[in-house]
Design a protein around this motif. Sequence first.
Motif, PDB file in Angstrom:
ATOM      1  N   ILE A 258       1.098  -1.242   0.383  1.00  0.00           N
ATOM      2  CA  ILE A 258      -0.401  -0.028   0.231  1.00  0.00           C
ATOM      3  C   ILE A 258       0.949   1.215  -0.015  1.00  0.00           C
ATOM      4  CG2 ILE A 258      -1.972   1.187   0.997  1.00  0.00           C
ATOM      5  CD1 ILE A 258      -3.072  -1.312   2.074  1.00  0.00           C
TER       6      ILE A 258
ATOM      7  N   SER B  48      -0.146   6.766  -2.239  1.00  0.00           N
ATOM      8  CA  SER B  48      -1.556   7.209  -3.080  1.00  0.00           C
ATOM      9  C   SER B  48      -2.935   5.919  -2.062  1.00  0.00           C
ATOM     10  CB  SER B  48      -1.443   6.159  -4.425  1.00  0.00           C
ATOM     11  OG  SER B  48      -1.648   4.771  -4.716  1.00  0.00           O
ATOM     12  N   GLY B  49      -2.921   5.370  -1.151  1.00  0.00           N
ATOM     13  CA  GLY B  49      -3.550   4.889  -0.649  1.00  0.00           C
ATOM     14  C   GLY B  49      -4.166   3.196  -1.614  1.00  0.00           C
ATOM     15  N   TYR B  50      -3.341   2.738  -1.930  1.00  0.00           N
ATOM     16  CA  TYR B  50      -3.919   1.670  -3.273  1.00  0.00           C
ATOM     17  C   TYR B  50      -2.801   0.804  -3.032  1.00  0.00           C
ATOM     18  CZ  TYR B  50      -8.762   2.864  -4.399  1.00  0.00           C
ATOM     19  OH  TYR B  50      -9.896   2.866  -4.721  1.00  0.00           O
ATOM     20  N   ARG B  51      -2.726  -0.478  -3.170  1.00  0.00           N
ATOM     21  CA  ARG B  51      -1.874  -1.522  -2.957  1.00  0.00           C
ATOM     22  C   ARG B  51      -1.133  -1.729  -5.197  1.00  0.00           C
ATOM     23  NH1 ARG B  51      -0.768  -5.649   0.116  1.00  0.00           N
ATOM     24  NH2 ARG B  51      -1.632  -5.074   1.539  1.00  0.00           N
TER      25      ARG B  51
ATOM     26  N   LYS C  83      -4.220  11.881  12.026  1.00  0.00           N
ATOM     27  CA  LYS C  83      -3.363  11.831  10.521  1.00  0.00           C
ATOM     28  C   LYS C  83      -1.811  11.820  10.499  1.00  0.00           C
ATOM     29  CE  LYS C  83      -7.701  13.356   7.484  1.00  0.00           C
ATOM     30  NZ  LYS C  83      -7.941  14.160   7.534  1.00  0.00           N
TER      31      LYS C  83
ATOM     32  N   LYS D  13      -1.129  14.181   1.141  1.00  0.00           N
ATOM     33  CA  LYS D  13      -2.479  13.037   1.260  1.00  0.00           C
ATOM     34  C   LYS D  13      -2.408  12.142   2.481  1.00  0.00           C
ATOM     35  CE  LYS D  13      -4.377  10.405  -2.752  1.00  0.00           C
ATOM     36  NZ  LYS D  13      -4.300   9.656  -3.658  1.00  0.00           N
TER      37      LYS D  13
ATOM     38  N   MET E  90      -2.693   5.795   4.690  1.00  0.00           N
ATOM     39  CA  MET E  90      -3.351   4.887   5.277  1.00  0.00           C
ATOM     40  C   MET E  90      -2.843   4.522   5.927  1.00  0.00           C
ATOM     41  SD  MET E  90      -5.890   4.203   3.294  1.00  0.00           S
ATOM     42  CE  MET E  90      -6.244   2.739   3.835  1.00  0.00           C
TER      43      MET E  90
ATOM     44  N   ALA F 283      -6.851  17.835  12.903  1.00  0.00           N
ATOM     45  CA  ALA F 283      -7.141  16.549  11.680  1.00  0.00           C
ATOM     46  C   ALA F 283      -8.404  16.698  11.217  1.00  0.00           C
ATOM     47  CB  ALA F 283      -6.600  15.057  11.820  1.00  0.00           C
TER      48      ALA F 283
ATOM     49  N   ARG G 194     -11.877  17.694  10.247  1.00  0.00           N
ATOM     50  CA  ARG G 194     -12.630  18.337   9.122  1.00  0.00           C
ATOM     51  C   ARG G 194     -13.565  19.315   9.476  1.00  0.00           C
ATOM     52  NH1 ARG G 194     -11.550  15.930   3.203  1.00  0.00           N
ATOM     53  NH2 ARG G 194     -12.038  18.099   2.275  1.00  0.00           N
TER      54      ARG G 194
ATOM     55  N   LYS H  62     -22.456  16.757 -12.632  1.00  0.00           N
ATOM     56  CA  LYS H  62     -21.358  16.372 -13.502  1.00  0.00           C
ATOM     57  C   LYS H  62     -21.537  16.472 -14.773  1.00  0.00           C
ATOM     58  CE  LYS H  62     -22.142  12.024 -10.915  1.00  0.00           C
ATOM     59  NZ  LYS H  62     -22.398  10.374 -10.263  1.00  0.00           N
TER      60      LYS H  62
ATOM     61  N   TYR I  23     -16.152  21.068   0.485  1.00  0.00           N
ATOM     62  CA  TYR I  23     -14.890  20.841   0.309  1.00  0.00           C
ATOM     63  C   TYR I  23     -15.145  20.599  -1.009  1.00  0.00           C
ATOM     64  CZ  TYR I  23     -16.010  17.613   4.442  1.00  0.00           C
ATOM     65  OH  TYR I  23     -16.339  17.403   5.744  1.00  0.00           O
TER      66      TYR I  23
ATOM     67  N   ASP J  80     -12.263  18.585  -3.107  1.00  0.00           N
ATOM     68  CA  ASP J  80     -12.416  17.832  -3.356  1.00  0.00           C
ATOM     69  C   ASP J  80     -13.276  16.933  -4.495  1.00  0.00           C
ATOM     70  OD1 ASP J  80     -12.316  17.309  -0.961  1.00  0.00           O
ATOM     71  OD2 ASP J  80     -12.781  15.827  -0.297  1.00  0.00           O
ATOM     72  N   TYR J  81     -14.324  18.013  -4.956  1.00  0.00           N
ATOM     73  CA  TYR J  81     -15.255  17.881  -6.420  1.00  0.00           C
ATOM     74  C   TYR J  81     -14.770  18.298  -7.466  1.00  0.00           C
ATOM     75  CZ  TYR J  81     -19.230  16.636  -3.572  1.00  0.00           C
ATOM     76  OH  TYR J  81     -20.258  15.885  -2.763  1.00  0.00           O
TER      77      TYR J  81
ATOM     78  N   TYR K   6     -12.663  15.651  -8.814  1.00  0.00           N
ATOM     79  CA  TYR K   6     -13.143  14.444  -9.646  1.00  0.00           C
ATOM     80  C   TYR K   6     -13.232  15.060 -10.254  1.00  0.00           C
ATOM     81  CZ  TYR K   6     -17.906  11.945 -10.001  1.00  0.00           C
ATOM     82  OH  TYR K   6     -18.845  10.990 -10.559  1.00  0.00           O
TER      83      TYR K   6
ATOM     84  N   ASN L 180      -9.538   2.513   8.465  1.00  0.00           N
ATOM     85  CA  ASN L 180      -9.287   4.103   8.525  1.00  0.00           C
ATOM     86  C   ASN L 180     -10.897   5.256   8.460  1.00  0.00           C
ATOM     87  OD1 ASN L 180      -9.187   3.909   5.642  1.00  0.00           O
ATOM     88  ND2 ASN L 180      -8.414   2.786   6.613  1.00  0.00           N
TER      89      ASN L 180
ATOM     90  N   ASP M 299     -12.602  11.274   6.164  1.00  0.00           N
ATOM     91  CA  ASP M 299     -13.650  12.530   5.910  1.00  0.00           C
ATOM     92  C   ASP M 299     -13.891  13.524   4.881  1.00  0.00           C
ATOM     93  OD1 ASP M 299     -11.676  13.337   5.870  1.00  0.00           O
ATOM     94  OD2 ASP M 299     -11.006  14.514   8.084  1.00  0.00           O
TER      95      ASP M 299
ATOM     96  N   ALA N 173     -15.180  14.457   0.646  1.00  0.00           N
ATOM     97  CA  ALA N 173     -16.717  14.407   0.663  1.00  0.00           C
ATOM     98  C   ALA N 173     -17.534  13.409   0.510  1.00  0.00           C
ATOM     99  CB  ALA N 173     -17.020  15.105  -1.008  1.00  0.00           C
TER     100      ALA N 173
ATOM    101  N   ILE O  35     -15.666  10.037  -5.496  1.00  0.00           N
ATOM    102  CA  ILE O  35     -14.328  10.861  -5.137  1.00  0.00           C
ATOM    103  C   ILE O  35     -13.708   9.922  -3.798  1.00  0.00           C
ATOM    104  CG2 ILE O  35     -13.722  12.973  -3.799  1.00  0.00           C
ATOM    105  CD1 ILE O  35     -15.670  14.453  -5.094  1.00  0.00           C
TER     106      ILE O  35
ATOM    107  N   THR P 104      -9.464   9.056  -4.039  1.00  0.00           N
ATOM    108  CA  THR P 104      -8.656   9.583  -2.903  1.00  0.00           C
ATOM    109  C   THR P 104      -7.919   8.225  -2.450  1.00  0.00           C
ATOM    110  OG1 THR P 104     -10.773  10.699  -2.199  1.00  0.00           O
ATOM    111  CG2 THR P 104      -9.271  10.857  -0.942  1.00  0.00           C
ATOM    112  N   ALA P 105      -8.802   7.373  -2.123  1.00  0.00           N
ATOM    113  CA  ALA P 105      -7.271   6.248  -1.447  1.00  0.00           C
ATOM    114  C   ALA P 105      -8.623   4.999  -1.311  1.00  0.00           C
ATOM    115  CB  ALA P 105      -7.447   6.577  -0.470  1.00  0.00           C
ATOM    116  N   ILE P 106      -8.305   3.959  -0.760  1.00  0.00           N
ATOM    117  CA  ILE P 106      -8.778   2.609  -0.804  1.00  0.00           C
ATOM    118  C   ILE P 106     -10.177   2.770  -0.081  1.00  0.00           C
ATOM    119  CG2 ILE P 106      -7.791   2.096   1.847  1.00  0.00           C
ATOM    120  CD1 ILE P 106      -6.732  -0.500  -0.207  1.00  0.00           C
TER     121      ILE P 106
END
Lengths: 445, 302
Positions: free
Chosen positions: A85, A88-91, A326, A336, A339, A360, A362, A394, A422, A425-426, A429, B120, B123, B125, B130, B134-136
Amino acid sequence: MKTFKIGGVHPAENKLSAGKAIETLGLPKQAVFPLSQHIGAPATAIVKKGDVVKVGTKIAEAGGFVSAPIFSSVSGKVNKVDTVIDASGYRKPAIYIDVEGDEWEEGIDRSQDLVTTCNLTPEQIVAKIKDAGVVGMGGACFPCHVKLCPPHGAKAECVIINAVECEPYLTADHRLMLEKPEQILVGVSLLMKAAKVEKGYIGIENNKPDAIRLLTEKSKDYSNIEIVPLKVKYPQGGEKQLVDAVINRQVPAPPAIPVSVGAIVQNVGTAYAVYEAVMKGKPLFERVVTVTGHSLSNPSNFLTRMGTPMRQLIDAAGGMPEDTAKIIGGGPMMGKALMNAEVPICKGSSGVLLMNDKEARRAKEQPCIRCAKCVGACPMGLEPFLLATLSELKDWERIEKEDVMSCIECGSCQFTCPSHRYLLDYIRYGKTTVGGIIRARNAKK
Amino acid sequence: MNVILIAVISLGAIGLISAIVLYVCSKKFAVHEDARIAQVAEVLPQANCGGCGYPGCAGFAGACVKAADAGSLEGKLCPVGGAPVMEEVAAILGMEAVVTEPKVAVVRCNGTCENRPRTNVYDGAWNCAIANATAIGETSCAFGCLGCGDCVAACQFDAIHMNPETGLPEVDEEKCTACGSCVKACPRHIIELQPKGKKGRRMVVMCVNKDKGPVANKVCAVSCIACGKCAKVCEFDAITIEANLAYIAPQKCRLCRKCEEACPKNTIHAMNFPPRKPKVEVVPAEKPARVSNGNEPTKVEQ
């Protein structure tokens, strides 16, 4: 004093570790090297389980032109090629190496002597940079050699070194400038030679007066390198903002890049890595990482081997505080959340920031009150509230027309929003979606 | 007098010329719309959901008329109206309705709060797309449901809802029209349209985790670890294992429920079956003891 023209915010600086000299961190027990540590195609592993590697051995080959090879930062045996991991938060695929001893590859000059003479041609310098796996050290990790080869039709006129470090908390570049000024200046002249330009600028925000003073003094021997003190404002470290601030030229909307107006922007850490790669034959496998946070007992700057788990840095800086809520890879504005603390240090890891519960949390999102603070804060002159709403609805056609692709994701809009919307975030996306649509469209043509 | 006459004549001339131009244009540039398109569009539900694969009901009506002219209505189905509407359409077009099996949306994740521990906190949107970028997500499963409810927002028929207890969306099979909006909305491609089956009965692998067995096993109590036991017991070759994930082909499945029993992780669900009758003839003591062959997937440790 110079700065960029539109937008910008002033987050609290919190440079807790600015006075701490760079310490060398001990070796990890196991080092993990994710294969995608840069923008572009992931590298391909060229070692397998059981292979013995030394410090500086190439373990993964670049996967294309916009890509970079990866080198082992430790000596030992390859444990496995598996997944980890990452930030990026992914494997993602990664190479695990069990550390045994500290044996270096031959040909790496480990002495601290300053080497200034270079008889290589520009093409040879670029080739050396490419082979050493040097990427942008500011965080985006764009392969360095790609920037030095401008696209057809564009001509570079100057190299601008990004020593702004506008992110709060981070001090890695600041310390590097104080401790390795000569090496950085040699690195800058190498970059200028490689890009075939006559002029170099180093942009430094004036919250680092010691670095400005030191580099100005040292740069007397380099008549074509100019130190440019800049007024403190976030996000001055953004490429386009820096070009605007230093040479007063505005980079048009994408697909234009800084070199379209004649500037090549490189991070100060990259300049140092270029010096080590070209003059010392040392590929990129070490970097300075800031470990910081208000709850941390000893915020520090560490010279860290790549692949070291972040937990080791946190332990060296006084251990993980109990109230940690965090862990952020990078600074608070563009970093970022990670994890876990086992995420390895990569080429782009400029810092590790620990935040407690209170920091941390929000704030709750409130309705937009149309105050337009985000519009005033946006350094790209966009309308963040509109982009966020369009992304929520969208409406991809309209959001593309509103220039979402120009967004640099600096987070100024969200920072300044009194309703704690946020926005980023949007917008992010919307940006990724529109980016996909544009790529699909170009592929069709 | 003269002035009035000139005005009348000139206006009359202009009117006459315009009339001729308009008449010629209306004949020359006339768009001959098939009257049947409007008739077909009238019987459609006018939900404009796009579930049929065409841009709205009018688009589908046009496609139906074209298909009828070509000879067959095969493959054309309004998922909202279903068979009754298609029969009406066929009647208008003078064709025979092709019976298409009705489908239903299936959420292929059973990562409830108990099954899949939270590792985890997210927090940002509250939006799956999204959260996915962002993550997993809030658990360690990179494939499972994120629980922000993009599918619920996408559904125009109020047929999918979040269950607050499990944190997973549930499909109301009565209301679901299989329009496919939720399938498109899910960034992790968890929702799939499957044939409804007899009395709504079907066997489903409730997992989309493509990680290797040990990783998948760790993140969720009911994840598919691709042990292959279901594929072995299946007598109808309905189960395939691809990319570390079992998949039951609905067309081949004969609902024998053997895979459900074989699955060591309770990943395979039998949907809409009556509760099993307790088996009396099997005496547990006579069962041969399970011998571990070292490949026991549930015991794999990382």
